[in-house]
Every structure is written in C-alpha cells, then in structure tokens.
Scaffold this motif. Structure first.
Motif, PDB file in Angstrom:
ATOM      1  N   ASP A   2      -0.063   4.511  12.349  1.00  0.00           N
ATOM      2  CA  ASP A   2       0.611   4.435  11.066  1.00  0.00           C
ATOM      3  C   ASP A   2      -0.007   3.340  10.234  1.00  0.00           C
ATOM      4  OD1 ASP A   2       2.207   6.368  11.980  1.00  0.00           O
ATOM      5  OD2 ASP A   2       3.882   5.089  12.503  1.00  0.00           O
ATOM      6  N   GLY A   3      -0.424   3.702   9.045  1.00  0.00           N
ATOM      7  CA  GLY A   3      -0.985   2.711   8.127  1.00  0.00           C
ATOM      8  C   GLY A   3      -2.251   2.091   8.638  1.00  0.00           C
ATOM      9  N   THR A 452       0.457  -2.927  -1.071  1.00  0.00           N
ATOM     10  CA  THR A 452       1.348  -1.843  -1.499  1.00  0.00           C
ATOM     11  C   THR A 452       1.714  -1.960  -2.979  1.00  0.00           C
ATOM     12  OG1 THR A 452       3.201  -3.125  -0.661  1.00  0.00           O
ATOM     13  CG2 THR A 452       2.393  -1.345   0.735  1.00  0.00           C
ATOM     14  N   LEU A 453       1.614  -3.185  -3.556  1.00  0.00           N
ATOM     15  CA  LEU A 453       1.934  -3.315  -4.982  1.00  0.00           C
ATOM     16  C   LEU A 453       0.964  -2.493  -5.817  1.00  0.00           C
ATOM     17  CD1 LEU A 453       2.902  -7.021  -5.688  1.00  0.00           C
ATOM     18  CD2 LEU A 453       4.358  -5.040  -5.435  1.00  0.00           C
ATOM     19  N   THR A 459       0.450   5.048  -7.731  1.00  0.00           N
ATOM     20  CA  THR A 459       1.266   6.268  -7.603  1.00  0.00           C
ATOM     21  C   THR A 459       2.138   6.472  -8.846  1.00  0.00           C
ATOM     22  OG1 THR A 459       3.087   5.151  -6.479  1.00  0.00           O
ATOM     23  CG2 THR A 459       1.406   6.132  -5.073  1.00  0.00           C
ATOM     24  N   LEU A 475       0.834 -12.467 -10.782  1.00  0.00           N
ATOM     25  CA  LEU A 475       1.152 -13.125  -9.508  1.00  0.00           C
ATOM     26  C   LEU A 475       0.154 -14.225  -9.187  1.00  0.00           C
ATOM     27  CD1 LEU A 475       2.117 -10.028  -7.358  1.00  0.00           C
ATOM     28  CD2 LEU A 475       3.561 -11.480  -8.734  1.00  0.00           C
ATOM     29  N   LEU A 553       7.156 -12.115  -3.237  1.00  0.00           N
ATOM     30  CA  LEU A 553       8.322 -12.068  -2.328  1.00  0.00           C
ATOM     31  C   LEU A 553       7.920 -12.327  -0.891  1.00  0.00           C
ATOM     32  CD1 LEU A 553      10.035  -8.891  -3.753  1.00  0.00           C
ATOM     33  CD2 LEU A 553      10.835 -11.221  -3.997  1.00  0.00           C
TER      34      LEU A 553
ATOM     35  N   SER B  41       2.796   7.603   8.722  1.00  0.00           N
ATOM     36  CA  SER B  41       2.457   6.858   7.506  1.00  0.00           C
ATOM     37  C   SER B  41       1.058   7.183   7.026  1.00  0.00           C
ATOM     38  CB  SER B  41       2.593   5.348   7.755  1.00  0.00           C
ATOM     39  OG  SER B  41       3.943   5.040   7.941  1.00  0.00           O
ATOM     40  N   MET B  77       5.768   7.149  -4.936  1.00  0.00           N
ATOM     41  CA  MET B  77       6.044   6.744  -3.546  1.00  0.00           C
ATOM     42  C   MET B  77       7.049   5.590  -3.531  1.00  0.00           C
ATOM     43  SD  MET B  77       3.156   6.339  -0.705  1.00  0.00           S
ATOM     44  CE  MET B  77       3.430   5.753   0.941  1.00  0.00           C
ATOM     45  N   PHE B  79       8.242   2.579  -1.083  1.00  0.00           N
ATOM     46  CA  PHE B  79       7.664   1.903   0.080  1.00  0.00           C
ATOM     47  C   PHE B  79       8.738   1.209   0.926  1.00  0.00           C
ATOM     48  CE2 PHE B  79       4.422   2.331  -3.077  1.00  0.00           C
ATOM     49  CZ  PHE B  79       3.252   2.554  -2.384  1.00  0.00           C
ATOM     50  N   ASP B  81       8.628  -1.801   2.082  1.00  0.00           N
ATOM     51  CA  ASP B  81       8.880  -3.182   1.640  1.00  0.00           C
ATOM     52  C   ASP B  81       9.253  -3.232   0.156  1.00  0.00           C
ATOM     53  OD1 ASP B  81       6.541  -2.604   0.425  1.00  0.00           O
ATOM     54  OD2 ASP B  81       5.400  -4.283   1.230  1.00  0.00           O
ATOM     55  N   SER B  83       8.059  -3.019  -2.615  1.00  0.00           N
ATOM     56  CA  SER B  83       6.908  -3.154  -3.504  1.00  0.00           C
ATOM     57  C   SER B  83       7.289  -3.157  -4.976  1.00  0.00           C
ATOM     58  CB  SER B  83       5.876  -2.047  -3.231  1.00  0.00           C
ATOM     59  OG  SER B  83       5.267  -2.275  -1.990  1.00  0.00           O
ATOM     60  N   LEU B  84       8.377  -3.859  -5.291  1.00  0.00           N
ATOM     61  CA  LEU B  84       8.697  -4.055  -6.711  1.00  0.00           C
ATOM     62  C   LEU B  84       7.755  -5.112  -7.254  1.00  0.00           C
ATOM     63  CD1 LEU B  84      12.600  -4.045  -6.608  1.00  0.00           C
ATOM     64  CD2 LEU B  84      11.078  -2.203  -7.330  1.00  0.00           C
ATOM     65  N   PHE B  85       7.383  -5.000  -8.520  1.00  0.00           N
ATOM     66  CA  PHE B  85       6.444  -5.966  -9.101  1.00  0.00           C
ATOM     67  C   PHE B  85       7.187  -7.259  -9.429  1.00  0.00           C
ATOM     68  CE2 PHE B  85       4.817  -1.727 -10.783  1.00  0.00           C
ATOM     69  CZ  PHE B  85       4.059  -1.504  -9.637  1.00  0.00           C
ATOM     70  N   PRO B  86       6.844  -8.361  -8.738  1.00  0.00           N
ATOM     71  CA  PRO B  86       7.628  -9.586  -8.912  1.00  0.00           C
ATOM     72  C   PRO B  86       7.530 -10.186 -10.311  1.00  0.00           C
ATOM     73  CG  PRO B  86       6.174  -9.738  -6.994  1.00  0.00           C
ATOM     74  CD  PRO B  86       5.767  -8.526  -7.761  1.00  0.00           C
ATOM     75  N   VAL B 127      13.615  -9.336  -9.866  1.00  0.00           N
ATOM     76  CA  VAL B 127      13.621  -8.552  -8.625  1.00  0.00           C
ATOM     77  C   VAL B 127      13.805  -9.431  -7.392  1.00  0.00           C
ATOM     78  CG1 VAL B 127      12.313  -6.643  -9.579  1.00  0.00           C
ATOM     79  CG2 VAL B 127      11.097  -8.490  -8.452  1.00  0.00           C
ATOM     80  N   SER B 128      13.452 -10.741  -7.526  1.00  0.00           N
ATOM     81  CA  SER B 128      13.620 -11.607  -6.353  1.00  0.00           C
ATOM     82  C   SER B 128      15.096 -11.915  -6.104  1.00  0.00           C
ATOM     83  CB  SER B 128      12.819 -12.900  -6.525  1.00  0.00           C
ATOM     84  OG  SER B 128      13.203 -13.529  -7.713  1.00  0.00           O
ATOM     85  N   GLU B 155       9.544   5.247   5.241  1.00  0.00           N
ATOM     86  CA  GLU B 155      10.577   4.490   5.959  1.00  0.00           C
ATOM     87  C   GLU B 155      11.346   3.580   5.005  1.00  0.00           C
ATOM     88  OE1 GLU B 155      10.132   3.488   9.828  1.00  0.00           O
ATOM     89  OE2 GLU B 155       8.211   4.474  10.180  1.00  0.00           O
TER      90      GLU B 155
END
Lengths: 553, 326
Positions: A2-3, A452-453, A459, A475, A553, B41, B77, B79, B81, B83-86, B127-128, B155
């Motif tokens: 996975d991944g 993933t960001l 996507t 960031l 985060l 995945s 997608m 995710f 985790d 994966s929101l943009f901080p 988002v944090s 997941e």
C-alpha cells in the motif's frame, strides 16, 4: 505494498527538478569557476608552489594550530553549554523562552562585532579592566586577555556557546522524560540514568554541535586576525590572507588554499555521519515548574549566561557615545552622517552598499535555496544537499581568493572592470557563502510538507505551478523568511571574503569596522558596530516572527 | 459499456505485482478491502493518477484515462490524513477546486457544502483548529466541490475514534445516496465495508480475490481467504466428513449448534454431526458465547446462547450452510 514508492511516479518531481536547475547551475558556476582558477594558479610552474607548501614545516604548524584552536573552542563551548541545556530542557520558569530566543541571536551576530566587543570590554583599557581597577584600587591591568591564545578561545566560545546551548537544549527537550522515569522505576540513580539513558540519546546533538563549531572555528578569520595579534597564532585562513595582502604572493596563497580545501573536505567527509545523527523529533518533554531553590538556580544560571554574553555587546553601544577618556561625545555619529574626516566619513556609503549587497544576496539565496530545497525534498535526494554544501568545504577566505582570480581574469581577458563589477563579485562571493546555510534552513520545512497535499491539489484539477504557489509555498514562508533574514545577516556581517576582495575597493560596514579597529578609532567602530548590532536585532526579529497559521499539521 | 472499468491493470515492483480488473456502474459505492500490503492504496493511486501503471487500461465514462494527467481525470480523492491545505481556512479549502469562477457563488456553494457535511458556520475556521472528524468532513466537502465524476476515499476514517467512525460512515453513505456519487472506498475494516458498500472488492497479494455484495461475500465466499477475511468461521478437511472429497469444509459459527448429549447422525439428515468434541474455551461476547472446540485435533468455532456445562459436546452443522472451499 500500500502506497509503495517504487516504480513510475507522477508526483511532479520533474517540475521541481526543472525549477532547481538554474539555481544549481549558478551555484556550481559560482563555486567551481573561482576554485578552478585558484587551483590552476596553484599548479602553474609545474606545481612548484604546491610542493613548497607541502614541504614547508610552517604549513603543518599552521594546520596543527588551526586544529588545536578549533578543537579547544568546540570542546569548551559544548562542555559549558551542557549544564545550562540540562536545566533549560527540564524546568520552565519566567524568562526561559526569552533566554532561548536570545541564544538564537548569536546566529546573526557578525564575528567582527565579537572582535569589537571584546576589544572594548576585555581590552587593557576596556570597561572590565577599568571596573576591576576601581574595585581593586590598582593601577596595572588586572585582567590581561586580549592578543593571546586565550582571547581566541574565549571569543570563539562567546560566539559558539549559544549555538551549542540552543542545539543541545532543542534536542534534549525532545527526549521524553518517560525514559528517565522508566530508568528511575528500575532503581537507576540520577548519574547512572544520565550516563546510560540521557547521554546516548543526546549523542547526535552533542556531536552535531561540536562539529558545527569545530568547522566554524577552523575557518575563523577576523577573530584570529585581531584578537590573536601574534604570528604564532596564525591559522590557514589568516595565512592565505597574509600571503595575498602582505606578501602579494597570489600563487603561494592559491597553493595554501588548495591544501586548506583538501583538509576541509576531509574533515567534512569525516564528520558527515555525525551531522546526520542530528534529527529533530517532533516530541517535547513535559517541563517541570522551577520552584524554590530551582527558581533561584534558574535565576542564577540566566544571570551567569547574560553576564557572559551581554557586556561585550552593551559596551559597543556605550562606547559609541563616549570618548576614550570617558567623556560623552557624538563625534562618531557626526562622522557617520557625513561630517567626519578619514575612514568614518565613508560610513554612509559603506552602510548603503552593505544594505544593497545584503538585500540582493538574501533575495537570490532565498529563491535559489527554495528551489533546491523543494527539489531535494521531493526527490528525497542526497546529492542536492551535498552539492549545496560544497562551498562549505572551501573557507570564505578561499572563496574570496577565488573571486580575486575571477576578477583579474575578467579584467585582463575581457577588459572589464570598475566599481559595479567589484560589487557584483562581492555579491557572488556572499551568495556562494550564504547559500548552504539558506538551503539548510529551508530544507527541513520542505521535507515537512506531506506529498498528499500536492496529490490532493492535483486531484482537484490544479497544475504543478499553481499547486506549488497556492499550497506548498505558503507552508515554506516561515522557513523562507528565516532563510532571508539569515542570508541578509550573514552577508551584512561577512568580512572574510569581502576583506580579501576589498582591495577592489568595495568597503562594506564590517570591512570599515575592521579598518577602524585597526586604526584604533574605537568610538567610530563602536558607532558603526551599534548600527550593525541594530540590524542584527531587526533581522533576528523578522526571522523569529511566528508563522503559526501556516504551520504544517 | 460500464461507467468505470479497470482492465488488466498492472503495476510491478521488485517484490510485489498488482494485477486487477473490475467494473462499476455510475452511482455505485464500491469498497476495496484487503489486509495490509494487499495493494489497496496502490490501486487507488493508479486510479487517481498519482502513480502510473506498467500496463492495462482505466476507462471512465467511455474514455481511456490511463495516460491522462491527474488534473484532467475528474477524479477527486479524500485522504487518510485529511490533507487539508494548512495555509487556507475551511472555506478556502473547499473553494480551491471549484469550477465556478464567480467568488460570490463560490462562497454560497461552500456554505451549502459545509451545511451538507454538518459544519455550518465553520468556513472561517483555520484547518488546524478542526478535530479529526471535522477535518475529514471539510475534505469530503472539498472533494464534492470539485464536481468530480468519481470520488476515491483512502481509509478516510482510520485516524478517527470508533464513535466518530460510525457517525461519519453514515454521513458519507447518505451524501452518496443524495448526490448519486460514484465512489471507491478503501478500508481494512470489515464492519465498515459491510455497512457502507453496494459491493466489495476483496484484494489479496495484489490480486482481486472476490467482488460481490457484502451479504454474498459473507454467505458465499469463493475461497478460504475471503471466507476468513470477511468473518469468523471454521475450516476442516473435507475428507473428515465425505470420503472422496478434497479441499476444506467451511462454516460460520452461527450455522452450528451444540448438544450436551451424543447424537445419532441418521436422526439428523439435514445436519453434519460431530460427536465428542472437547470444549477448549467459552468466551462471553455479550449476546452469545463463542465456543472454541477441538474435534479430532481440528479447532471448531461455534456460537451458542448458553455456556455448556459438560467438557465434551456434540456439534450440529446445517448441511446447506457448509461450503467446500480451497
């Protein structure tokens, strides 16, 4: 699987590599061309100059002295920092955060200010000796520090103790106290726990601090030049400078710089595993509140640290307003704003050119470092950080010498010259010297950005460029800001390469301070030093400004 | 032609090969389930376009998207985790992928989507400051806002606590039903997969082991791996019961019952009778006991409502519920 991360990826690494290519090419050009010209000069006449350097006993005397002062400076800085780090990573008390931030300030203090502060505070007629004379009621000099081996070590410790303190405390604060508590429940005493549990966990940070300070001291220049004050206390870098500017022996200097480069490269290669061990974990230990005796201990330790770090810098500010005889005078300040004669009359020009050089250097280094850091993080590359740290293998004096060769090559072959070109050379030299630090500042930030960001953004239909600008670049902002501040401060305080190149008449603020110290105009030097200190504080404040809302985060 | 088709899709690694084919209709909710390392995945990354396959095709709405850029696929997608943009607040995250260009309309749509996921008024929140459940709901709203043709969930609930998982899975399913979304959802949690899906693709070692509805998978698994992966059960060698039969006989614990007396097999032609099984364990599971038995050296799992008083019992298994599996 996975991944899994093998196989063909579409994570856009090509985009980041492409963006980094100009930065890497420029870095390599700015590093390789001066070094190649220096080495080709060293090898002319069949390499006689190299052979002479290798056969000369004095070379090995220089090497052994350089190694000795670096080892001692690093050992003293680290050993002195350990007890402070132990307390600061265990207890919380009012002023703790301020002291930790204060220790970070030393990263932006130029070495020329340490030289100046030491002359004014520790000098035979310095403030400390004056205070001691009054207290002890004597006429002689109670504390003779300057122009000796111990002055070199003390100045290096002054500049590097806060570095060791900051690095070790940061690492110690990430070792969870549950390890020590577990050892205690198994009957282990405090000393055994420290030796068996804490110290092994700290090994990476201690080694990292030691190596960083050792390498810094190995290529130290201004401190040795002024505070050593004796040919017996000459290092490889000082001797390269002396050969250029006193003996006018460029080939001899080139041969010696080749030798110094080889030694530096070996030292860097030997110490790389130790530096790798420095890995910041994102854990923090729970601090205990310092109460009773501990609160008193906190106060005493903080006062002890401040009494070592503050007086030289404070005395620069005071001396800027007083003559040698202790009379209040604004003479130096009048000189700075254009009503003075001699060197001090160059101040505004020096200030302006320093700011221009600093600004251009910082802008270029931040943008180049961002591209290199992002590419190296995305590709998980080991090669890029190595390439970016190449200039560290050559000391800044060697880089300055390289640019002397570039300058003479261009002026003789292309018949170009003039002040503007000299300024460009200084910017180029500064850029290549500060870039490794800027890359090191931004890379951890780039590595913290989860892959993933970018995938999430793709996507959602966004391209590579927009994803970088809108998602990833914000960031990086706190790291870019810090790298900018750091690059600006390093460039503004850079004296080694600039002094080497300054025969080409680019007189920056630290070079002018150096010349004022050499001509014993301490009040003028102190006034300019105050300005330099002020900028260091401003730059530090900008670099330390919190960017919480963009924290990963 | 199916709405979505994965045809002989292959991705080869040094020690692992993913090789999968399956189809889906528009509006389907397909869950991909399998143990760690089964390739779930990786398959999702290939569909999204984050990774490129070595061979095979992916068709969406009649178009071959195998070589299309991630950005052009129209597949969003969600995710694990979040994966929101901080660097953006909740609303800005949701607006990020919208096709609508008008700022005012974007804001209105973002507010509607926040309402849909039960987070009205959360638009300006950083988002944090969001909890895990809130963050995942914003991520869901963000994915929907991009108006994708399909949404992939990797997941999405595994970082949340059990009550929040249960709540959010029903939120996801009801949003799927109300908007008619086409969804592929990856999880390793059987209960979650059963509760949420129209159909389930079980993966094992990079290949699809089965693809059926939850009930069919549980009642009629096609092999022992799927049988055990989708629930508890017992497999005993088939020759123990039928002389010339090969493979294993599989049954679920609830399809067997016990008797404290020895039973005559001829009296119970609808059942397989195993006399003289030893009670090894009896775990109280709330509504029933789960008995661990041993019969001729083979372990059996049987569900009963009362705890047996004797150390040796007889087991009755309904013949029609027993499957012969490999």
């Amino acid at each position: 699987m996975d991944g899994g991360d093998d196989g063909k990826m579409r994570k856009g690494t090509g985009y980041y590599s492409l963006k980094a290519i100009p930065a890497v090419m420029l870095l390599l050009a700015l590093f390789i061309i001066p070094i190649a010209l220096t080495f080709s000069d060293a090898f002319k006449d069949g390499g006689d100059a190299i052979l002479a350097v290798l056969r000369d006993d004095y070379t090995y005397h220089l090497l052994s002295f350089t190694l000795l002062e670096s080892l001692l400076s690093a050992a003293i800085s680290v050993l002195a920092a350990l007890p402070f780090a132990a307390f600061y990573s265990r207890y919380s008390f009012p002023g703790r955060r301020a002291m930790l931030a204060f220790s970070q300030l030393s990263f932006t203090i130029p070495s020329i200010l340490v030289v100046l502060g030491f002359v004014i505070w520790y000098g035979n007629n310095g403030y400390l000796n004056n205070i001691l004379r009054t207290l002890m009621d004597v006429n002689h000099t109670p504390l003779s520090v300057l122009y000796s081996f111990k002055a070199i070590i003390l100045a290096h410790a002054y500049l590097n103790f806060p570095v060791a303190f900051a690095l070790i405390t940061a690492s110690w604060s990430t070792i969870p106290d549950s390890y020590e508590n577990a050892a205690a429940t198994l009957g282990s005493g405090r000393i055994r726990t420290f030796l068996m549990i804490t110290l092994p966990s700290l090994r990476g940070a201690v080694a990292s601090a030691f190596i960083l300070i050792f390498l810094f001291c190995f290529s130290s220049f201004a401190i040795i030049m002024v505070l050593g004050g004796n040919p017996a206390y000459s290092t490889l870098e000082v001797e390269i400078y002396r050969r250029v500017h006193i003996d006018a022996d460029l080939t001899g200097a080139a041969a010696l710089s080749l030798f110094a480069f080889a030694v530096n490269a070996i030292l860097l290669a030997l110490t790389t595993p130790g530096r790798k061990a420095m890995r910041s974990e994102r854990k923090e230990r729970v601090l205990r509140k310092a109460r009773g005796w501990r609160a008193l201990e906190a106060l005493l330790l903080s006062l002890l640290m401040l009494s070592f770090l503050l007086p030289p810098m404070v005395s620069i500010v005071i001396r800027a307003f007083y003559t040698r005889d202790g009379l209040f005078s604004l003479k130096a300040w009048e000189g700075i704003i254009g009503r003075g004669f001699g060197l001090i009359g160059h101040s505004l020009d020096a200030l302006l050119i320093s700011l221009i050089i600093g600004l251009v250097t910082a802008l270029l280094s931040t943008s180049m470092a961002s591209a290199i850091a992002m590419a190296s993080a995305k590709r998980n590359s080991r090669l890029l950080p190595f390439v970016a740290s190449l200039p560290m293998a050559a000391g800044s004096v060697t880089m300055g010498l390289g640019f002397i060769f570039v300058s003479s090559f261009i002026s003789t072959r292309l018949e170009l010259g003039g002040y503007a070109l000299n300024v460009l050379f200084v910017i180029a030299a500064h850029l290549v010297i500060v870039l490794p630090f800027a890359v090191r500042t931004i890379t951890p930030g780039a590595r913290l950005i989860p892959d993933t960001l970018a995938s999430a953004s793709y996507t959602l239909g966004k391209g590579r460029g927009r994803t970088y600008r809108k998602v990833e670049k914000p960031l990086l902002s706190p790291y870019r800001r810090k790298a900018f501040a750091f690059s600006f401060a390093l460039s503004l305080g850079e004296v080694n390469a600039t002094l080497m190149l300054s025969s080409g008449n680019v007189e920056t603020l630290p070079v002018l301070i150096y010349r004022l110290i050499s001509s014993y105009d301490y009040q003028g030097a102190a006034a300019l030093g105050t300005l330099l200190l002020l900028q260091a504080l401003i730059v530090f404040a900008i670099g330390e400004a919190k960017g919480r809302k963009n924290a990963v985060l | 032609m199916p709405f979505f088709e994965v045809n002989k899709l292959e991705k080869r690694y040094k020690d692992f090969t993913l090789s999968v084919s399956f189809t889906m209709e528009e509006g389907d909710f397909l869950t991909i389930m399998g143990p760690s390392g089964s390739g779930k995945s990786t398959l999702l990354s290939l569909i999204a376009g984050i990774e490129a396959p070595d061979s095979g095709t992916i068709m969406l709405g009649g178009r071959d998207i195998t070589k299309e850029r991630i950005q052009d696929r129209g597949i969003a997608m969600v995710f694990q985790d979040f994966s929101l943009f901080p660097s953006m607040n909740a609303e800005r995250n949701i607006r990020f992928g919208m096709k609508e260009k008008d700022g005012k309309k974007q804001k209105e749509l973002a507010e509607k989507l926040l309402e849909l996921v039960g987070l009205s008024g959360y638009g300006k929140r950083s988002v944090s400051s969001l909890s895990g459940g809130e963050a995942q709901r914003v991520a869901l709203a963000r994915a929907i806002a991009a108006e994708p043709r399909m949404i992939l969930f990797d997941e999405p609930l595994s970082a949340l606590d059990p009550p929040m998982r249960k709540h959010l899975r029903s939120v996801i399913r009801s949003i799927h039903d109300s908007l008619g979304l086409t969804v592929i959802y990856v999880t390793h949690d059987t209960e979650e997969a059963f509760a949420i899906s129209d159909s389930i693709l079980v993966m094992n070692g990079g290949r699809s082991a089965a693809m059926k509805s939850a009930e069919e998978l549980y009642r009629r698994p096609c092999d022992l791996f799927t049988a055990f992966f989708t629930g508890e059960g017992t497999a005993i060698p088939a020759h123990l019961i039928y002389e010339n039969m090969e493979g294993s006989l599989f049954f679920r614990p609830e399809d067997a019952t016990i008797s404290e007396e020895a039973l005559d097999p001829d009296a119970y032609p609808m059942h397989i009778i195993l006399n003289d099984a030893e009670v090894v364990s009896a775990d109280f599971a709330g509504a029933h006991y789960m008995l661990g038995l041993e019969y001729q050296g083979y372990p059996l799992l049987v569900e009963t409502s009362v705890k047996p008083r004797k150390a040796r019992v007889s087991v009755m298994i309904l013949r029609q519920s027993v499957l012969n599996l490999e």
